[in-house]
Each structure stands twice: as structure tokens, then as C-alpha cells.
Design a protein around this motif. Structure first.
Motif, mmCIF file in Angstrom:
data_model
loop_
_atom_site.group_PDB
_atom_site.id
_atom_site.type_symbol
_atom_site.label_atom_id
_atom_site.label_comp_id
_atom_site.label_asym_id
_atom_site.label_seq_id
_atom_site.Cartn_x
_atom_site.Cartn_y
_atom_site.Cartn_z
ATOM 1 N N TYR A 200 0.257 -0.002 -4.817
ATOM 2 C CA TYR A 200 -1.097 0.443 -5.154
ATOM 3 C C TYR A 200 -1.508 1.593 -4.238
ATOM 4 C CZ TYR A 200 -3.001 -2.026 -1.048
ATOM 5 O OH TYR A 200 -3.278 -2.433 0.240
ATOM 6 N N ASP A 201 -2.425 2.411 -4.716
ATOM 7 C CA ASP A 201 -2.900 3.593 -3.989
ATOM 8 C C ASP A 201 -3.884 3.162 -2.903
ATOM 9 O OD1 ASP A 201 -3.786 6.034 -3.093
ATOM 10 O OD2 ASP A 201 -4.103 6.878 -5.084
ATOM 11 N N ALA A 202 -3.498 3.368 -1.656
ATOM 12 C CA ALA A 202 -4.341 2.947 -0.532
ATOM 13 C C ALA A 202 -5.299 4.035 -0.082
ATOM 14 C CB ALA A 202 -3.476 2.507 0.650
ATOM 15 N N THR A 203 -5.090 5.279 -0.529
ATOM 16 C CA THR A 203 -5.974 6.389 -0.142
ATOM 17 C C THR A 203 -6.301 7.224 -1.378
ATOM 18 O OG1 THR A 203 -4.003 7.686 0.438
ATOM 19 C CG2 THR A 203 -5.126 6.546 2.240
ATOM 20 N N PRO B 102 0.812 -1.218 0.000
ATOM 21 C CA PRO B 102 0.000 0.000 0.000
ATOM 22 C C PRO B 102 0.846 1.269 0.000
ATOM 23 C CG PRO B 102 -0.023 -1.026 2.174
ATOM 24 C CD PRO B 102 0.707 -1.971 1.262
ATOM 25 N N VAL B 103 0.426 2.223 -0.812
ATOM 26 C CA VAL B 103 1.063 3.537 -0.845
ATOM 27 C C VAL B 103 0.031 4.547 -0.349
ATOM 28 C CG1 VAL B 103 2.250 5.261 -2.253
ATOM 29 C CG2 VAL B 103 2.429 2.829 -2.849
ATOM 30 N N LEU C 82 5.383 -3.983 4.450
ATOM 31 C CA LEU C 82 5.908 -2.691 4.008
ATOM 32 C C LEU C 82 4.762 -1.766 3.618
ATOM 33 C CD1 LEU C 82 8.635 -1.278 3.475
ATOM 34 C CD2 LEU C 82 8.539 -2.178 1.139
ATOM 35 N N VAL C 83 4.833 -0.508 4.087
ATOM 36 C CA VAL C 83 3.868 0.531 3.728
ATOM 37 C C VAL C 83 4.654 1.780 3.332
ATOM 38 C CG1 VAL C 83 1.977 2.008 4.505
ATOM 39 C CG2 VAL C 83 2.108 -0.358 5.299
ATOM 40 N N LEU C 84 4.263 2.418 2.231
ATOM 41 C CA LEU C 84 4.952 3.609 1.752
ATOM 42 C C LEU C 84 4.061 4.835 1.909
ATOM 43 C CD1 LEU C 84 6.389 2.151 -1.600
ATOM 44 C CD2 LEU C 84 7.243 1.871 0.732
ATOM 45 N N LEU C 85 4.668 5.970 2.252
ATOM 46 C CA LEU C 85 3.943 7.237 2.375
ATOM 47 C C LEU C 85 4.527 8.248 1.393
ATOM 48 C CD1 LEU C 85 3.875 7.756 6.285
ATOM 49 C CD2 LEU C 85 2.412 6.276 4.903
ATOM 50 N N THR C 86 3.687 8.938 0.654
ATOM 51 C CA THR C 86 4.125 10.030 -0.206
ATOM 52 C C THR C 86 2.921 10.822 -0.687
ATOM 53 O OG1 THR C 86 5.250 10.657 -2.254
ATOM 54 C CG2 THR C 86 4.113 8.536 -2.251
#
Length: 518
Positions: free
Chosen positions: A166-169, A18-19, A145-149
Motif C-alpha cells: 500500500y502507498d504510505a506517502t 508500506p511502499v 518489510l518496507v519498500l521504497l520507489t
């Protein structure tokens, strides 16, 4: 009333990484720190990786981390952490892996500013290997793993699909906006700054790519009487030839008076989230593009020199408020730079990867600038292509094609329309030569003694004489009309009144100029 990010904004899938793409100011990091992401993904938070700058700059997040018992670790401390939650600089992981260590990570591992850390893998040795390590551990099920940007285009549109980002929000609205975007092709930020009316009530945030240019632009503005400061990384080792000092040392010599006496400007801005009272321009570079937060109602204009949408969005995102104007200037030097980088990439992947790795290491050891196109995987010992290199170059190449086209003409409405749809109410193309002419006219008028011309009736011949005396010129450097002089004087604050009277039985127009108010 605006609400911050909450669980209802998430669209979590069973598979993939998730991003969290919520725009700047929506509370992505806070959502993680407060344990909401743990509740959502039902896995204990293990470590938050970020850039050193963000860890130092965000005092609110840092205080929250401390209050929640989240400790910052560095170096060998990360090798075998006991159960708990920690935050660390991404370079800590890179350096440990480069030394042959394999840190044991657990639970939920969050990478903040993920797209920047991906791009930085091209210029920071070990970053690509660190990414490979995290992705392998995620695939093995050892970590989640989770990515923030806030600028996910690189991750979602250009990285290979097998990475599973993939876009989580996907539906979180933008929080802050700019009133207008002004596009200035064939220009540099210096051109725009010459044109702007910079004052205590119209302060300016400026972005340049390179730290050296930030310092030089700052010196140029100060020489023109515009109080300016520059911010670069604390660890910038680039040496100024005139003084022999590093740019980090020169930056830290910039001081400002505060409640405690004197403070270096960098600390003041990071802690107070505003410009010092006597500073009108702050210049940041890539290292600060994701680490500064500004909440200062006197900062009304942002100037960015870039051809990259993500960079423009990140710099605009430094402002935690709406601003009046965003100026984006860009030129063909960027296109040449990207084309050279793409050619280098294509040559590297078509040759011996091991030979390329040896060349990179030798260049880095010699202190030369390096593009880390290949890396050695710490788990398999294989030499591999840096996937962020391909994604970054392809993204930038697409931008160049959109901006310049095959025939090298300036185009780009569709490209910049993406910004308009997200955060800008509209945009205008500005002509570089017209900006330069306006800047020159403003400089000439500022130096001109207007006292003999104030508070008297100026007829057509008088206005023509005044226009010539002020050295007003068009963009082709031809004599300008009174209309240009009038506009310039108004921009400088002069009060101009047009009236009519009768002379020898004929009605004629005249103008009276009053000095600026205040």
C-alpha cells in the motif's frame, strides 16, 4: 522553500507492507538512514537492500551511512549479523539463498528501488526466491518489510492484492519538472539525436534499454563529432566483437581530466553529478536508470526510447533539476517483444513448472538469455510462479494496448497524459519523417559554403537558387521552399533579416543573411 520528506507525509496502516512512493529527490533513503522511519514504525532498522549501482553511486548517502555507523556487508557476512544496521546489495541475499543458506534478518528491512528489483527478478536468477524469502519472514513477524520507489505502479496496481502493498506517502508533491514532452512514434533515439541542436550549453541525457546499444550509439555520435560517453554496469560481461573487450572494460577506458589528473568517466559523473566539461551526451541503459544523479544546468534535454511510463519517469528522475525538453520515442518492435514475452509466460504457466525450471537452469548454464518465470521457494522447496513476471508482463501489455490500440494505429493521449499531470506542462506529437527531413537539411546546410551568400541582398530568384544549392528537401524528398531553408539556417544560428526595396518602381522583398554570432 521546498521541504524534504517527514513523518507528517506518512499514512501507516496496521496491516500490509508500506511502499514509500515519494517522487525522486524527496529524500526517501535519507529519511530511512537518519532513523526517522524507525521512530515512525517503532522497530529497529536491520538492513537496507539496494542495487549495487546505487550503493556505489550515491556518495552522499554512502557518507551518511558511514557517519551513522551503518556498515555495508556482502557475502557470508550477512548470514548471522549481530544487532546493528547494515546495507547490502539485493544480489547478496539472492546468491546466499541460491547456495542453500538462510540469512538471519532482524527488525526493519528496507528494499530500495523495489519496483526495479521486482522487474529484475525476470532476468536475475534468485531474485524471485529472495523476494519470497523476505515476504515470508515479514508474514511470520520476524521482520518488518518496507519498500521504497518513486515509480510504484507495478507494485500497487499489478501485484496481487494478497501481497498487501500500500502507498504510505500518497500526497508528496513532485519536486522537479520538464518543460515539454515531445512524443515521436515509429522512431528511435538516433532519429531524435540527428534532429537536436546539441552543444556545450544544450547537453543531452539519453536512455536505451540495452548496454550494447548504448555503446553503439555512443560510437555513432562520436563519429559525427559529438563528444559522447556511455555508462553501463561495472559487471557487464557483454563482449565487443571488434576489440574482444567487455563493455565494462570499454566504458572504464573513457577518461576525463579532473582535479586529480585523470579519472574514468563513470566515476567522474557519479561523484560530481555533472557531465565532464567536454562531454555533450551521456548515454545510460537499464542498469543505470536508477543509479545516476545529475545536477548540471547545461543538461537541458532528456531523450528516452521506451514505451513504459515508469522507465520514462525514472530516467527523467535522474535529473535533480528542471529540464526544457523530454523526447520519448517508441516503435512497434516493443509491442512484438512484449507479445512474445506474454506468450512465453502463458505457455510456461500452462505446462510443467518443474520442467520450465529445468529449462531455465539449462539455458542460464549455456549462457543464453533467460526469463525466470518460475523459481524454487527456499523455505518450502516448492516450484512456484514468479509473481513479478505476471505483473510486469500485464503492465507492459496494457501499455502496448494503450499506445497502439487494436487497429495498430498510434493513439496514446490518455497514456501519456499521466506524465503530463505529474511532471510535464504539455506534450506534442512529432512526425518521424519530418524529423528526419529536418535533420538531413541541417546536415546539408552545415556542410554548405555560405560565404558567397552572406551580407548581400537576396531576392526571390536568389533564394530559390540558394535553397536548391543547399539541397533542402521535404519529408517526401521533394524540393523544399525558401521557408524550409530559412528555418534551417536560423536553427544553425545565422542571422536573417527581411526587408523591402523598390526595383523598377515596384516594391519587392529581399533577405540578408549574416554569419552566426560567436
Amino acid at each position: 522553500m521546498y521541504r524534504y520528506l517527514d513523518s507528517s507525509d506518512f499514512r501507516i496502516r496496521r496491516n500490509g507492507i508500506p511502499v514509500v512512493t515519494a517522487p525522486t529527490g524527496n529524500g526517501k533513503t535519507t529519511f530511512v538512514v537518519r532513523g526517522k522511519l524507525v521512530e515512525l514504525l517503532t522497530r529497529k532498522l536491520g538492513c537496507i537492500f539496494n542495487t549495487t549501482l546505487v550503493l556505489e553511486a550515491n556518495s552522499a548517502t554512502r557518507e551518511q551511512l558511514e557517519n551513522d555507523g551503518i556498515e555495508r556487508v556482502s557475502g557470508a557476512e550477512i548470514m548471522d549479523l549481530p544487532h546493528g544496521t547494515y546495507t547490502a546489495c539485493f544480489s547478496t541475499l539472492s546468491n546466499l539463498l541460491a547456495d542453500g543458506n538462510k540469512p538471519r534478518l532482524r527488525g526493519l528491512v528496507v528494499v530500495d528501488e523495489a519496483d526495479e528489483l521486482g522487474r529484475w527478478s525476470l532476468c536475475h536468477k534468485g531474485n524471485a526466491a529472495a523476494w519470497s524469502y523476505l515476504l515470508s519472514k515479514h508474514e511470520a513477524g520476524e521482520i518488518s518489510l518496507v519498500l521504497l520507489t518513486a515509480t510504484p505502479r507495478l507494485l500497487l496496481e499489478y501485484m496481487p492484492q494478497n501481497f498487501g502493498f500500500y502507498d504510505a506517502t500518497p500526497h508528496v508533491p513532485l519536486k522537479y519538472h520538464a518543460g515539454h514532452i515531445n512524443l515521436v512514434p515509429r522512431a528511435s533515439n538516433k532519429t531524435v539525436l540527428r534532429y537536436l541542436d546539441i552543444s556545450k550549453d544544450n547537453k543531452v541525457l539519453v536512455y536505451v534499454r540495452e548496454a550494447g546499444r548504448a555503446e553503439r550509439l555512443c560510437s555513432w555520435l562520436n563519429s559525427r563529432g559529438i563528444k559522447s560517453v556511455f555508462l553501463v554496469s561495472q559487471y557487464n560481461e557483454k563482449v565487443d566483437k571488434e576489440t574482444g573487450k567487455t563493455l565494462a572494460q570499454k566504458m572504464n577506458e573513457q577518461t576525463v581530466a579532473d582535479k586529480r589528473g585523470f579519472s574514468d568517466v563513470r566515476s567522474y559523473i557519479l561523484q560530481n553529478k555533472c557531465f565532464p566539461e567536454d562531454v555533450d551526451v551521456v548515454i545510460i541503459n537499464d542498469a543505470l536508470a536508477t543509479g545516476v544523479t545529475i545536477q548540471d544546468e547545461k543538461v537541458r534535454t532528456v531523450v528516452v526510447e521506451s514505451t513504459e511510463l515508469e522507465t520514462v519517469e525514472q530516467v527523467l528522475g535522474r535529473m535533480r533539476q528542471d529540464v526544457d525538453n523530454l523526447f520519448v520515442c517508441y516503435n512497434k518492435k516493443e509491442r512484438s517483444r512484449i507479445e512474445c514475452a506474454v506468450a512465453e509466460y502463458n505457455q510456461a504457466i500452462g505446462g510443467s513448472w518443474l520442467e520450465r525450471l529445468e529449462q531455465q537452469n539449462a539455458a542460464a548454464k549455456a549462457g543464453n538469455k533467460v526469463s525466470y518465470i518460475v523459481y524454487r521457494d527456499v523455505l518450502t522447496d516448492e516450484v512456484r510462479i514468479n509473481p513479478f513476471a505476471h505483473a510486469t508482463y500485464q503492465e507492459q501489455l496494457d501499455a502496448q494496448r494503450m499506445l497502439f490500440g487494436r487497429d495498430s494505429k498510434w493513439q496514446a493521449p490518455a497514456y501519456w497524459q499521466a506524465l503530463v499531470e505529474h511532471s510535464i506542462s504539455g506534450f506534442t506529437y512529432l512526425d518521424k519523417e519530418e524529423l528526419l527531413a529536418a535533420a538531413r537539411n541541417k546536415e546539408n546546410a552545415s556542410c554548405f559554403d555560405m560565404r558567397p551568400w552572406l551580407n548581400r541582398k537576396l531576392f526571390a530568384a536568389d533564394k530559390k537558387e540558394l535553397t536548391e544549392a543547399m539541397a533542402m528537401r521535404t519529408k517526401k524528398r521533394e524540393r523544399a521552399s525558401w521557408t524550409t531553408a530559412k528555418k534551417t539556417l536560423k536553427e544553425l544560428g545565422y542571422q536573417i533579416t527581411d526587408s523591402k526595396t523598390r526595383v523598377d518602381g515596384k516594391q519587392v522583398r529581399y533577405t540578408i543573411i549574416d554569419e552566426p554570432q560567436g
